[in-house]
Scaffold this active site. Structure first.
Site: not given
Ligand code: DGL
Length: 290
Positions: A43, A75-77, A186-188
């Protein structure tokens, strides 16, 4: 006993598993469904217009499939751009994950804070507004990296992050002498936080949004009464002693595209309790909009 609320957790890839983990730690007895829109991953490099259309379409399709009580856009994005429009479209409450700037300001002693997210997230108006509201007196050092998302994806598939490469990505943060806190926007990134710490030249605070999201979902559960759901006969977690919900249930993971990339994730998914993999591929990709 209260019936288990069903919570849908959506991300583009594996990042939302960091939020799923925080939710499972903070809440017992909920039924979770994890969804990865891997057909549209990443994303972070998509336009805002694309994300608005895509996330809405994916959620519409998943809601039919899953019938969630609460939706978490992990998801921050996506959250920093799609929340206002999607909230109007769905009956279930939507919780977004956005950069944890406020808690970072509370923790930082120097007022110099790093913001590590995707290029989309760190440059968003929404993020700028958060900075203005909560960190106006602070110095915010922004680093947007899509490569770091890729590294986290590969780490869950078994390849260790390369320390040198992480050092290079982090270098602009640590070039600020007084920086003492980094927001993982970012959640990753919480999935590889140990590797990030190991690649850092000094000790700093690393903040993510997981706990805050678990608290938010907990308060939504407390405010709403949810309808009974068929209980999955295979509980994978034991109930925490002081909670009133039923034990956490086996977690289904839904992907929007079947591929070898998903197969190579099976081991990691199991570690997060995702023991049931399904696919939901009939969602338009809006190629023209990218
Ligand atoms: N996990 C997503 C986030 O929190 C980004 C991953 C992507 O670029 O797809 O921002």
């Amino acid at each position: 006993m209260t019936p288990a609320p069903r919570i849908l957790v959506l991300d583009s890839g594996v990042g939302g598993l960091s939020i799923l983990e925080a939710l499972k730690q903070g809440l017992s007895g909920c039924e979770f469904v994890y969804a990865s829109d891997n057909a549209a991953f990443p994303y972070g490099l998509k336009s805002q217009a694309y994300l608005v259309e895509r996330v809405e379409a994916v959620l519409k399709r998943l809601i039919k499939e899953v019938e969630p009580d609460i939706i978490v856009v992990a998801c921050n994005t996506a959250s920093t751009v799609v929340l206002p429009s999607i909230r109007d479209h769905f009956k279930a409450p939507v919780v977004g994950v956005v950069p944890a700037i406020k808690p970072a300001v509370a923790l930082s002693r120097t007022g110099v804070i790093g913001l590590l997210g995707t290029p989309g997230t760190v440059n968003r108006e929404y993020t700028q507004a958060l900075i203005k509201e909560f960190a106006n007196d602070c110095e915010i050092v922004k680093v947007g990296s899509s490569r770091l998302v890729e590294i986290a994806e590969q780490a869950l598939r078994g390849s260790s992050p390369d320390k040198r490469e992480l050092e290079e990505i982090l270098a602009p943060l640590f070039a600020a002498d007084k920086l003492d806190t980094v927001v993982l926007a970012c959640t990753h990134f919480p999935l590889i936080v140990q590797a990030l710490k190991d690649a850092s030249p000094r000790t700093v605070n690393w903040i993510d949004s997981g706990e805050a999201i678990a608290r938010r979902v907990e308060s939504l559960i407390a405010q709403n009464s949810f309808h009974p759901k068929p209980i999955n006969p295979n509980p994978v977690n034991q109930a925490l002693p002081n909670k009133t919900f039923a034990p956490a249930l086996s977690t289904k993971a839904i992907f929007t595209k079947a591929s070898d990339e998903v197969n190579s994730l099976r081991g990691a998914l199991l570690k997060f309790g995702c023991d049931n993999i399904a696919f939901c591929e009939d969602i338009a990709l809006f190629e023209g909009l990218k």
